[in-house]
Design a protein around this motif. Structure first.
Motif, PDB file in Angstrom:
ATOM      1  N   ALA A 257       7.914  20.371   0.965  1.00  4.68           N
ATOM      2  CA  ALA A 257       8.490  21.427   2.159  1.00  4.68           C
ATOM      3  C   ALA A 257      10.157  21.467   1.776  1.00  4.68           C
ATOM      4  N   GLY A 258      10.457  22.536   2.226  1.00  6.05           N
ATOM      5  CA  GLY A 258      11.936  22.741   1.909  1.00  6.05           C
ATOM      6  C   GLY A 258      12.299  23.559   0.593  1.00  6.05           C
ATOM      7  N   SER A 259      13.465  24.101   0.695  1.00  6.23           N
ATOM      8  CA  SER A 259      13.776  25.138  -0.377  1.00  6.23           C
ATOM      9  C   SER A 259      14.154  24.257  -1.598  1.00  6.23           C
ATOM     10  N   ASP A 260      14.225  22.999  -1.703  1.00  2.00           N
ATOM     11  CA  ASP A 260      14.329  22.327  -2.922  1.00  2.00           C
ATOM     12  C   ASP A 260      13.033  22.035  -3.387  1.00  2.00           C
ATOM     13  N   GLY A 261      11.797  22.101  -2.740  1.00  4.12           N
ATOM     14  CA  GLY A 261      10.480  21.933  -3.385  1.00  4.12           C
ATOM     15  C   GLY A 261      10.367  20.362  -3.234  1.00  4.12           C
ATOM     16  N   LYS A 262      11.143  19.446  -2.612  1.00  2.00           N
ATOM     17  CA  LYS A 262      10.844  18.075  -2.558  1.00  2.00           C
ATOM     18  C   LYS A 262      10.109  17.804  -1.256  1.00  2.00           C
ATOM     19  N   PRO A 263       9.472  16.552  -1.212  1.00  2.17           N
ATOM     20  CA  PRO A 263       8.640  16.188   0.006  1.00  2.17           C
ATOM     21  C   PRO A 263       9.605  15.562   0.812  1.00  2.17           C
ATOM     22  N   PHE A 264       9.138  15.583   2.139  1.00  3.15           N
ATOM     23  CA  PHE A 264       9.663  14.784   3.232  1.00  3.15           C
ATOM     24  C   PHE A 264       9.126  13.388   3.247  1.00  3.15           C
ATOM     25  N   ILE A 265      10.180  12.490   2.838  1.00  4.69           N
ATOM     26  CA  ILE A 265       9.554  11.083   2.567  1.00  4.69           C
ATOM     27  C   ILE A 265       9.908  10.229   3.917  1.00  4.69           C
ATOM     28  N   PRO A 266       8.784   9.807   4.545  1.00  2.00           N
ATOM     29  CA  PRO A 266       9.060   9.139   5.746  1.00  2.00           C
ATOM     30  C   PRO A 266       9.964   7.510   5.411  1.00  2.00           C
TER      31      PRO A 266
ATOM     32  N   ASN B 197       5.036   7.226  -7.860  1.00  2.00           N
ATOM     33  CA  ASN B 197       6.306   8.315  -8.027  1.00  2.00           C
ATOM     34  C   ASN B 197       6.233   8.652  -6.467  1.00  2.00           C
ATOM     35  N   VAL B 198       7.067   8.054  -5.733  1.00  2.00           N
ATOM     36  CA  VAL B 198       7.042   8.207  -4.031  1.00  2.00           C
ATOM     37  C   VAL B 198       7.869   9.603  -3.836  1.00  2.00           C
ATOM     38  N   GLY B 199       8.616  10.267  -4.819  1.00  2.55           N
ATOM     39  CA  GLY B 199       9.031  11.316  -4.655  1.00  2.55           C
ATOM     40  C   GLY B 199       8.307  12.534  -5.209  1.00  2.55           C
ATOM     41  N   LEU B 200       7.028  12.660  -5.486  1.00  2.00           N
ATOM     42  CA  LEU B 200       6.340  13.534  -6.133  1.00  2.00           C
ATOM     43  C   LEU B 200       5.593  14.046  -4.905  1.00  2.00           C
ATOM     44  N   CYS B 201       5.292  15.473  -5.055  1.00  2.00           N
ATOM     45  CA  CYS B 201       4.417  16.168  -4.084  1.00  2.00           C
ATOM     46  C   CYS B 201       3.743  17.400  -4.529  1.00  2.00           C
ATOM     47  N   GLY B 202       3.084  17.602  -3.981  1.00  2.00           N
ATOM     48  CA  GLY B 202       2.279  19.067  -4.366  1.00  2.00           C
ATOM     49  C   GLY B 202       0.741  18.377  -4.858  1.00  2.00           C
ATOM     50  N   PHE B 203      -0.052  19.542  -5.110  1.00  2.00           N
ATOM     51  CA  PHE B 203      -1.409  19.008  -5.800  1.00  2.00           C
ATOM     52  C   PHE B 203      -1.347  18.714  -6.994  1.00  2.00           C
ATOM     53  N   PRO B 204      -2.019  17.644  -7.374  1.00  2.00           N
ATOM     54  CA  PRO B 204      -3.239  17.097  -6.664  1.00  2.00           C
ATOM     55  C   PRO B 204      -2.992  15.971  -5.370  1.00  2.00           C
TER      56      PRO B 204
ATOM     57  N   THR C 109      -1.666  14.295  -1.720  1.00  2.00           N
ATOM     58  CA  THR C 109      -1.950  14.724  -0.513  1.00  2.00           C
ATOM     59  C   THR C 109      -0.458  15.061   0.288  1.00  2.00           C
ATOM     60  N   ARG C 110       0.292  14.753  -0.567  1.00  2.00           N
ATOM     61  CA  ARG C 110       1.948  14.923   0.216  1.00  2.00           C
ATOM     62  C   ARG C 110       2.323  16.466  -0.044  1.00  2.00           C
ATOM     63  N   LYS C 111       2.517  16.970   0.935  1.00  2.00           N
ATOM     64  CA  LYS C 111       2.726  18.497   0.857  1.00  2.00           C
ATOM     65  C   LYS C 111       4.387  18.549   0.673  1.00  2.00           C
TER      66      LYS C 111
END
Length: 418
Positions: A333-342, A320-327, A329-331
């Motif tokens: 960020a942003g007010s929407d809680g979604k990750p920065f996807i390279p 799931n490339v859009g997931l972030c947060g523990f566990p 490693t992708r942190k």
């Protein structure tokens, strides 16, 4: 032996065919020939024993041919287990004559045809297993049955070719999976569950053989089919369900928050579908869950944090490339809680080192180098000229310019004399 009631020859090394003379046992109530090496067809006359027979277990053999279709109207069979053979054809509708049937397992054969809707009228059916066969078609049909499968606790149709939406009508009527502790079964049914029902199910990702089935055991396994559409919120009404597996289908849409109402759920597998959106925070209420697999979907956003959900590793969310947060490693960020996807390329390497918004390590090194050269040049000029005075005195002390001028005046006569 015409008065023989119980014949148990299971877990041996018997070979050959089941002789048709076994049908002479008119008083037989229990026939257990499972876990042998028997082959050939099941004698058709076995159906004639249905007026006395309660248990028919021929599972884990090499039996072939068709399932007998000679079950009589006053059939007394309560348990049929034909799992793990080479049986073909269709499931005979005469089984509906066994109104006291509590469990049937025909998994691991080559039975084909449509879903047997005619079995939903069986009032005592608690275990229904059709896994690893060749059933096809949809599990939705218009029916006049007000409460289909009213006491069902185990439904396993995995590894077939069913299509279409999930059977929402059944989920709304599985009374055996709602408030199970309040609807305890009678002593006779409990004895049957504990002694006669042997199940081979996939639980928490592993194939397990259940020699005894607890009266509170509940599971739905619809995995490895071709089900499509969304997950109906009505699944959340099954508050006594313990195992739910909908993996390896083509389900779409969001995970319904109502799944968080299944407080007794121990295993949830929704992997290998096309689910999207965020993981609902309501799943944090699943305090008994010991197995969670949401991998290989299109989920996004922050993974809900709870004491229980935090125990699952990266494998529960991989793919799931859009997931972030523990566990992971992708942190987030942003007010929407979604990750920065390279976006790929060299920028990916920059992001791995924590530099974002276009400032990669190359740009930083270049900036430091230029700054160092310019700083040396400016410093030399300041020291040489003694200006600006306040900056020179700040770094080199008050009177620096005066002392420098005095040293120059002393050196001047020496040079003239020379």
């Amino acid at each position: 032996m015409p008065k023989l009631i119980y014949l148990g020859l299971y877990r041996n090394k018997l070979i050959g065919q089941i002789p048709s003379s076994i049908c002479n046992l008119r008083s037989l109530q229990v026939l257990q020939l499972s876990n042998n090496h028997l082959e050939g067809p099941i004698p058709k006359c076995v159906g004639n024993l249905s007026t006395s027979l309660n248990v028919l277990h021929l599972n884990a053999n090499k039996l072939s041919g068709l399932i007998p279709s000679t079950f009589r109207k006053n059939c007394s069979i309560e348990s049929i287990n034909l799992n793990g053979n080479k049986l073909k054809g269709t499931l005979p509708q005469t089984i509906a004559n066994c109104q006291g049937l509590r469990g049937i397992d025909i998994g691991g054969n080559e039975i084909r045809g449509a879903f047997p809707f005619w079995m939903e009228t069986l009032p005592q059916l608690r275990t229904f297993i059709l896994s690893s066969n060749k059933f096809n078609g949809t599990m939705l049909v218009t029916s006049n049955t007000e409460q289909p499968f009213p006491k069902l606790q185990v439904l396993d149709v995995s590894q077939n070719a069913f299509v279409g939406p999930l059977p929402d009508r059944y989920f709304k009527n599985f009374r055996g999976m709602i408030n199970a502790t309040e609807n305890q079964i009678d002593e006779e049914a409990a004895y049957w569950f504990l002694i006669f029902m042997e199940l081979k199910l996939t639980l928490k990702g592993l194939d397990q053989l259940l020699g005894r089935l607890l009266t509170t055991f509940t599971t739905i396994d619809l995995s490895s089919n071709r089900f499509s559409g969304s997950i109906p919120p009505s699944l959340g009404d099954l508050n006594s369900l313990r195992y739910l597996n909908l993996s390896h289908n083509t389900l779409i849409g969001h995970i319904p928050p109502s799944l968080g109402d299944m407080r007794l759920l121990e295993s949830l597998d929704l992997s290998s579908n096309k689910l999207d959106g965020e993981i609902p925070n309501e799943l944090a209420r699943l305090t008994f869950i010991g197995k969670l697999n949401l991998s290989m979907n299109n989920l996004e956003g922050k993974i809900p944090q709870s004491t229980q959900l935090s125990t699952f590793g990266n494998e529960s969310y991989v793919g799931n490339v859009g997931l972030c947060g523990f566990p992971l490693t992708r942190k987030c960020a942003g007010s929407d809680g979604k990750p920065f996807i390279p976006k790929g390329g060299e920028e990916d390497d920059d992001d791995e080192y924590g530099f974002i918004d276009g400032f990669g390590w190359r740009n930083v090194v270049l900036g430091y180098g230029c700054g160092f050269v310019v700083g040396i040049g400016i410093g030399y000029m300041v020291i040489r000229s003694g200006r600006p005075r306040w900056l020179v005195e700040f770094f080199f002390g008050v009177g620096y310019k005066y002392k420098t001028k005095k040293r120059r005046n002393r050196a001047a006569p020496t040079r003239r004399g020379t």
